[in-house]
Design an enzyme around this catalytic site. Structure first.
Site, PDB file in Angstrom:
ATOM      1  CG  ASN A  59      -1.710   1.254   1.388  1.00 23.91           C
ATOM      2  OD1 ASN A  59      -1.754   2.083   0.471  1.00 23.91           O
ATOM      3  ND2 ASN A  59      -2.353   1.419   2.532  1.00 23.91           N
ATOM      4  CE  LYS A 108      -0.119   3.209   4.813  1.00 24.72           C
ATOM      5  NZ  LYS A 108      -0.003   3.308   6.264  1.00 24.72           N
ATOM      6  CG  HIS A 130      -5.699   2.007   5.273  1.00 25.93           C
ATOM      7  ND1 HIS A 130      -5.254   2.927   6.192  1.00 25.93           N
ATOM      8  CD2 HIS A 130      -4.688   1.125   5.106  1.00 25.93           C
ATOM      9  CE1 HIS A 130      -4.016   2.615   6.550  1.00 25.93           C
ATOM     10  NE2 HIS A 130      -3.650   1.520   5.908  1.00 25.93           N
ATOM     11  CD  GLU A 146      -2.816   5.556   6.780  1.00 26.47           C
ATOM     12  OE1 GLU A 146      -2.823   5.646   5.543  1.00 26.47           O
ATOM     13  OE2 GLU A 146      -1.880   5.018   7.426  1.00 26.47           O
ATOM     14  CD  GLU A 151      -3.296  -2.292   7.329  1.00 24.14           C
ATOM     15  OE1 GLU A 151      -2.236  -2.558   6.751  1.00 24.14           O
ATOM     16  OE2 GLU A 151      -3.897  -1.204   7.175  1.00 24.14           O
ATOM     17  N   GLY A 173       2.784   2.457  10.790  1.00 22.58           N
ATOM     18  CA  GLY A 173       3.722   3.559  10.627  1.00 22.58           C
ATOM     19  C   GLY A 173       4.440   3.952  11.905  1.00 22.58           C
ATOM     20  CB  SER A 202       5.571  -1.660  11.988  1.00 28.18           C
ATOM     21  OG  SER A 202       5.136  -0.336  12.246  1.00 28.18           O
TER      22      SER A 202
HETATM   23  P1  13P Z   1       3.250   0.487   7.693  1.00 28.57           P
HETATM   24  O1  13P Z   1       3.753  -0.790   7.089  1.00 28.57           O
HETATM   25  O2  13P Z   1       3.967   1.699   7.193  1.00 28.57           O
HETATM   26  O3  13P Z   1       3.139   0.407   9.175  1.00 28.57           O
HETATM   27  O4  13P Z   1       1.730   0.671   7.136  1.00 28.57           O
HETATM   28  C1  13P Z   1       0.851  -0.384   7.245  1.00 28.57           C
HETATM   29  C2  13P Z   1      -0.377  -0.032   6.493  1.00 28.57           C
HETATM   30  O5  13P Z   1      -1.130   0.834   6.890  1.00 28.57           O
HETATM   31  C3  13P Z   1      -0.643  -0.757   5.240  1.00 28.57           C
HETATM   32  O6  13P Z   1      -1.920  -0.505   4.769  1.00 28.57           O
END
Ligand code: 13P
Length: 252
Positions: A9, A11, A95, A97, A167, A173, A212
Site C-alpha cells: 500500500n 499510500k 483502511h 487512515e 491492521e 507507521g 510495521s
Molecule cells: P506500515 O507498514 O507503514 O506500518 O503501514 C501499514 C499499512 O497501513 C498498510 O496498509
C-alpha cells in the site's frame, strides 16, 4: 491451502520516476519459482502507468480506495468500474487512515466493499483497533463490528471473493509491530467469527497482517497459522525492502 499474498500500500507516496524504479525493481527481483501472490496499490493518478509496467508480470494491481457509487455527480470520486477498466484486480477498502481521517463509517466501508465486488474487484477489507480500544479490552468487539457491517450488507459468502487485512492502528507507521502471538490471536478470532457462519469461507479467506511489517519481522508473523500475508506500507516503497518480505513468505 491458502496462498500467501504480499501487498504494498504505497499510500500518498511516489512520482512517475520513483514508481518506474520501484516497479522495475520489484518485477525484476521476483523469482519465477515463488508461489507468493504479489500486489501493489499505487495512488490513483499512477494506476494506468503502473498497469502498463506490470503487463506480462505476475504482480497484480490494486487501488487504495473506491467510491461506493457506480457513476454520476460525485466530484473527485473514482468508481469500481473505472478501476477495472484500467487494469485493477484489487481495491483496499476501510483502511484505518480513511476511517480516521476521512470519517468513513463501517456502513460506508461495507458499501464500498459491495461496489468493488459488483464490479469484479477483490476488496481488501481492513479492520483493526486503536491503542485505546486495545487497552480497554475492546479489540475483538471492534474488529467484529467492522466485519459485521460487511456481512450484513453483502452476506457471509461475499468474503469468499475478498481478502481481509488486520491492521492494528497502533502498529501502523509506528515501527511498533504486533507480536506474532498478538496478531495470531486476532486473526484466529476473525477466522473463528467467519467459521460460525460458513466454515468453507473461513478456511479459504486470506487474512493479511499490516502494521510495521518488514523483512526482519515478516517470517515470525507469516509462520503463524492464520496469517496469510502482509499489507505493507513503509516497507513497500523500496523494492529491496518489499522483496525481502516476499522472500520471507516464500521461505515458509
Ligand atoms: P506500515 O507498514 O507503514 O506500518 O503501514 C501499514 C499499512 O497501513 C498498510 O496498509
Amino acid at each position: 491451502m491458502r496462498k500467501f499474498l504480499v501487498a504494498g500500500n504505497w499510500k500518498m507516496n511516489g512520482s512517475s520516476a520513483a514508481n518506474d524504479a520501484l516497479v522495475a525493481g520489484i518485477t525484476s527481483g521476483l523469482t519465477q519459482s515463488g508461489s507468493v501472490e504479489v500486489l501493489v496499490c499505487p495512488p490513483f493518478p499512477y494506476l494506468a502507468a503502473v498497469a502498463e509496467q506490470l503487463r506480462g508480470s505476475s504482480v497484480a494491481l490494486g487501488a487504495q480506495n473506491v467510491s461506493e457509487h457506480a457513476s454520476g455527480a460525485f466530484t473527485g470520486e473514482v468508481s469500481a468500474d473505472m478501476l477495472v477498466d484500467i487494469g485493477c484486480k484489487y481495491v483496499i477498502v476501510g483502511h484505518s487512515e480513511r476511517r480516521a481521517l476521512y470519517g468513513e463509517s463501517s456502513e460506508q466501508v461495507a458499501e464500498k466493499f459491495r461496489a468493488a465486488l459488483n464490479a469484479g474487484l477483490t476488496p481488501v477489507l481492513c479492520v483493526g483497533e486503536t491503542l485505546s480500544e486495545r487497552d480497554s479490552g475492546r479489540t475483538e468487539e471492534v474488529v467484529a463490528g467492522q466485519l459485521a457491517a460487511v456481512v450484513a450488507l453483502s452476506g457471509i459468502a461475499s468474503l469468499a471473493s475478498a481478502v481481509i487485512a488486520y491492521e492494528p492502528v497502533w502498529a501502523i507507521g509506528t515501527g511498533k509491530v504486533a507480536t506474532p502471538e498478538q496478531a495470531q490471536d486476532v486473526h484466529k478470532f476473525i477466522r473463528g467469527r467467519l467459521a460460525n457462519e460458513n466454515e468453507d469461507v473461513a478456511a479459504a479467506v486470506q487474512i493479511l497482517y499490516g502494521g510495521s511489517m518488514k523483512g526482519e519481522n515478516a517470517g515470525g508473523l507469516l509462520r503463524m497459522p492464520d496469517i496469510d500475508g502482509g499489507l505493507i506500507g513503509g516497507a513497500s516503497l523500496k523494492s529491496a525492502d518489499f522483496l525481502a518480505i516476499v522472500a520471507a513468505a516464500n521461505e515458509i
